[in-house]
Write a protein that holds these residues in place. Structure first.
Motif, PDB file in Angstrom:
ATOM      1  N   ILE A  47      -3.910   7.806  -1.421  1.00 45.76           N
ATOM      2  CA  ILE A  47      -2.455   7.741  -1.545  1.00 45.76           C
ATOM      3  C   ILE A  47      -2.066   7.324  -2.953  1.00 45.76           C
ATOM      4  CG2 ILE A  47      -0.363   6.631  -0.671  1.00 45.76           C
ATOM      5  CD1 ILE A  47      -1.963   6.234   1.996  1.00 45.76           C
ATOM      6  N   LYS A  48      -1.201   8.127  -3.581  1.00 42.94           N
ATOM      7  CA  LYS A  48      -0.738   7.847  -4.949  1.00 42.94           C
ATOM      8  C   LYS A  48       0.660   7.246  -4.961  1.00 42.94           C
ATOM      9  CE  LYS A  48      -3.398  11.516  -7.125  1.00 42.94           C
ATOM     10  NZ  LYS A  48      -3.331  12.729  -7.939  1.00 42.94           N
ATOM     11  N   ASP A  49       1.501   7.687  -4.065  1.00 42.25           N
ATOM     12  CA  ASP A  49       2.895   7.242  -4.012  1.00 42.25           C
ATOM     13  C   ASP A  49       3.251   6.861  -2.587  1.00 42.25           C
ATOM     14  OD1 ASP A  49       3.629   7.848  -6.754  1.00 42.25           O
ATOM     15  OD2 ASP A  49       3.425   9.948  -6.164  1.00 42.25           O
ATOM     16  N   LEU A  50       4.135   5.878  -2.471  1.00 45.37           N
ATOM     17  CA  LEU A  50       4.622   5.484  -1.154  1.00 45.37           C
ATOM     18  C   LEU A  50       5.947   6.162  -0.873  1.00 45.37           C
ATOM     19  CD1 LEU A  50       3.872   1.676  -1.124  1.00 45.37           C
ATOM     20  CD2 LEU A  50       2.630   3.502   0.017  1.00 45.37           C
ATOM     21  N   SER A  51       6.066   6.700   0.294  1.00 44.50           N
ATOM     22  CA  SER A  51       7.300   7.340   0.713  1.00 44.50           C
ATOM     23  C   SER A  51       8.363   6.288   0.979  1.00 44.50           C
ATOM     24  CB  SER A  51       7.040   8.128   1.994  1.00 44.50           C
ATOM     25  OG  SER A  51       8.229   8.509   2.599  1.00 44.50           O
ATOM     26  N   ASP A  52       9.592   6.608   0.632  1.00 45.19           N
ATOM     27  CA  ASP A  52      10.705   5.718   0.965  1.00 45.19           C
ATOM     28  C   ASP A  52      10.875   5.600   2.473  1.00 45.19           C
ATOM     29  OD1 ASP A  52      11.253   5.135  -1.647  1.00 45.19           O
ATOM     30  OD2 ASP A  52      12.849   6.614  -1.838  1.00 45.19           O
ATOM     31  N   LYS A  53      10.273   6.490   3.225  1.00 46.51           N
ATOM     32  CA  LYS A  53      10.357   6.444   4.678  1.00 46.51           C
ATOM     33  C   LYS A  53       9.662   5.208   5.250  1.00 46.51           C
ATOM     34  CE  LYS A  53      12.689  10.137   5.443  1.00 46.51           C
ATOM     35  NZ  LYS A  53      14.025  10.040   6.012  1.00 46.51           N
ATOM     36  N   LEU A  54       8.794   4.577   4.486  1.00 53.67           N
ATOM     37  CA  LEU A  54       8.145   3.348   4.946  1.00 53.67           C
ATOM     38  C   LEU A  54       9.169   2.299   5.339  1.00 53.67           C
ATOM     39  CD1 LEU A  54       5.072   2.308   2.762  1.00 53.67           C
ATOM     40  CD2 LEU A  54       5.177   2.560   5.218  1.00 53.67           C
ATOM     41  N   ARG A  55      10.318   2.324   4.711  1.00 54.38           N
ATOM     42  CA  ARG A  55      11.338   1.325   5.013  1.00 54.38           C
ATOM     43  C   ARG A  55      11.882   1.446   6.429  1.00 54.38           C
ATOM     44  NH1 ARG A  55      15.718   3.193   0.671  1.00 54.38           N
ATOM     45  NH2 ARG A  55      15.427   5.400   0.986  1.00 54.38           N
ATOM     46  N   GLU A  56      11.603   2.555   7.099  1.00 59.69           N
ATOM     47  CA  GLU A  56      12.019   2.727   8.489  1.00 59.69           C
ATOM     48  C   GLU A  56      11.167   1.908   9.459  1.00 59.69           C
ATOM     49  OE1 GLU A  56      12.442   6.825   9.623  1.00 59.69           O
ATOM     50  OE2 GLU A  56      13.459   7.320   7.744  1.00 59.69           O
ATOM     51  N   LEU A  57      10.056   1.364   8.981  1.00 63.05           N
ATOM     52  CA  LEU A  57       9.163   0.570   9.827  1.00 63.05           C
ATOM     53  C   LEU A  57       9.650  -0.880   9.838  1.00 63.05           C
ATOM     54  CD1 LEU A  57       5.776   2.095   8.631  1.00 63.05           C
ATOM     55  CD2 LEU A  57       7.121   2.714  10.655  1.00 63.05           C
ATOM     56  N   ASN A  58      10.766  -1.116  10.493  1.00 59.50           N
ATOM     57  CA  ASN A  58      11.449  -2.411  10.467  1.00 59.50           C
ATOM     58  C   ASN A  58      10.655  -3.567  11.045  1.00 59.50           C
ATOM     59  OD1 ASN A  58      13.762  -1.241   9.343  1.00 59.50           O
ATOM     60  ND2 ASN A  58      14.457  -0.599  11.354  1.00 59.50           N
ATOM     61  N   GLU A  59       9.732  -3.308  11.948  1.00 52.29           N
ATOM     62  CA  GLU A  59       8.969  -4.360  12.606  1.00 52.29           C
ATOM     63  C   GLU A  59       7.617  -4.628  11.939  1.00 52.29           C
ATOM     64  OE1 GLU A  59      10.225  -6.233  15.120  1.00 52.29           O
ATOM     65  OE2 GLU A  59      12.056  -5.098  14.736  1.00 52.29           O
ATOM     66  N   LEU A  60       7.310  -3.899  10.891  1.00 58.63           N
ATOM     67  CA  LEU A  60       5.997  -3.986  10.256  1.00 58.63           C
ATOM     68  C   LEU A  60       5.726  -5.388   9.710  1.00 58.63           C
ATOM     69  CD1 LEU A  60       3.680  -1.980   9.784  1.00 58.63           C
ATOM     70  CD2 LEU A  60       4.547  -1.688   7.471  1.00 58.63           C
ATOM     71  N   GLU A  61       4.579  -5.964  10.099  1.00 55.43           N
ATOM     72  CA  GLU A  61       4.174  -7.299   9.655  1.00 55.43           C
ATOM     73  C   GLU A  61       2.952  -7.261   8.744  1.00 55.43           C
ATOM     74  OE1 GLU A  61       3.597  -9.754  13.103  1.00 55.43           O
ATOM     75  OE2 GLU A  61       5.668  -9.485  13.791  1.00 55.43           O
TER      76      GLU A  61
END
Length: 141
Positions: A47-61
């Motif tokens: 993985i080179k870049d993180l998708s902005d979609k990661l922010r949809e994982l609201n419960e991620l710890e």
């Protein structure tokens, strides 16, 4: 690649381990629909870049991105993952890392960031930078 309907079929999933899968990017289908996901392991991919979609994982710890090809981490992702307790960024090519204390000022919990084997500088929004030891794991709030 991650199938289109993957998250629909697994919407109650709390732990997802996709380590050692040669993923080169985060597909939108990975983040869509995983409202209960708390643990995501993406270790040892490409993985080179993180998708902005990661922010949809609201419960991620817990997020493990070690042993990838990341070069940076965006302020937006840091700010949106409010429940994140542990972030492993070890052994990437990261040179700049936003200060969590500035981007997460309303969070009540500390986040432990492991950033060993990188050339990390902590970057604030006002362009002041502070060096961090390459082997340091820092709890930041």
């Amino acid at each position: 690649d991650i199938p289109h309907d993957f998250s629909i079929l697994n919407s109650n999933l709390e732990l997802l381990d996709l380590s050692y899968n040669l993923l080169s990017q985060l597909n939108v289908n990975l983040c869509r629909g995983f409202s209960n996901l708390k643990f995501l392991n993406l270790e040892s991919n490409k993985i080179k870049d993180l998708s902005d979609k990661l922010r949809e994982l609201n419960e991620l710890e817990y997020l493990n991105l070690s042993n990838n090809r990341l070069t940076s981490l965006s302020y937006e992702i840091c700010f949106c993952l409010k429940k994140l307790k542990e972030l492993n960024l070890s052994n990437n090519s990261i040179e700049k890392l936003p200060l969590f204390s500035l981007t997460r000022k309303y969070s009540t919990k500390n986040t432990t960031i492991s950033a060993s084997e990188n050339k990390v500088k902590l970057e604030s929004q006002n362009s002041k930078t502070n060096k961090i030891s390459q082997s340091q794991s820092s709890p930041l709030d």
